[in-house]
Design an enzyme around this catalytic site. Structure first.
Site, PDB file in Angstrom:
ATOM      1  N   GLY A   7       5.548  48.383  42.160  1.00  0.00           N
ATOM      2  CA  GLY A   7       6.584  48.574  43.170  1.00  0.00           C
ATOM      3  C   GLY A   7       7.644  49.566  42.727  1.00  0.00           C
ATOM      4  O   GLY A   7       8.076  50.425  43.504  1.00  0.00           O
ATOM      5  N   ASP A   8       8.049  49.464  41.462  1.00  0.00           N
ATOM      6  CA  ASP A   8       9.021  50.419  40.921  1.00  0.00           C
ATOM      7  C   ASP A   8       8.432  51.829  40.907  1.00  0.00           C
ATOM      8  O   ASP A   8       9.128  52.799  41.208  1.00  0.00           O
ATOM      9  CB  ASP A   8       9.436  50.012  39.505  1.00  0.00           C
ATOM     10  CG  ASP A   8      10.240  48.721  39.489  1.00  0.00           C
ATOM     11  OD1 ASP A   8      10.943  48.442  40.479  1.00  0.00           O
ATOM     12  OD2 ASP A   8      10.161  47.989  38.487  1.00  0.00           O
TER      13      ASP A   8
END
Length: 120
Positions: A73-74
């Site tokens: 996600g990052d």
């Protein structure tokens, strides 16, 4: 009977109508609170962006063999931000590729892996 599903239930049941409603409700709440761009990762289902220009952008997930999803996600956010200067559609595609690259590697995405995924 409660017919409102949470996100996990909607995904597990392939109830795309409920999933779409859940995402739309969540995006609207964030927009009401002042968010200009709302980027939602859907994991193996891809991502959706409600952009400041009012348009909704969707990106299918890139199919990779997931080794470790920690940081995906990052990485998606980093790829999205890196691609913003070329427009939202490009940003969303680059973000999805970066997230997939991280999932396909034992550590964070590399430029080479992202390019490999983008070039299919």
């Amino acid at each position: 009977m409660n017919n409102k599903l949470n996100l996990d239930e909607a995904i597990k049941q392939n109830n795309f109508s409920a999933l779409s409603n859940y995402i739309n409700e969540s995006i609207n709440v964030l927009k009401e609170k002042g968010a200009e761009n709302v980027l939602v990762s859907l994991g193996s289902e891809g991502a959706v962006l409600l952009a400041a220009d009012g348009k909704v952008y969707r990106q299918s997930a890139f199919k990779v063999k997931a080794i470790n999803t920690v940081g995906s996600g990052d990485s998606m956010i980093a790829g999205f931000l890196a691609g913003c200067e070329k427009g939202y559609e490009n940003a969303l595609k680059l973000g999805a590729a970066a997230g997939a690259a991280t999932a396909a590697l034992p550590a964070l995405a590399t430029k080479e892996k992202i390019e490999e995924i983008l070039n299919g």
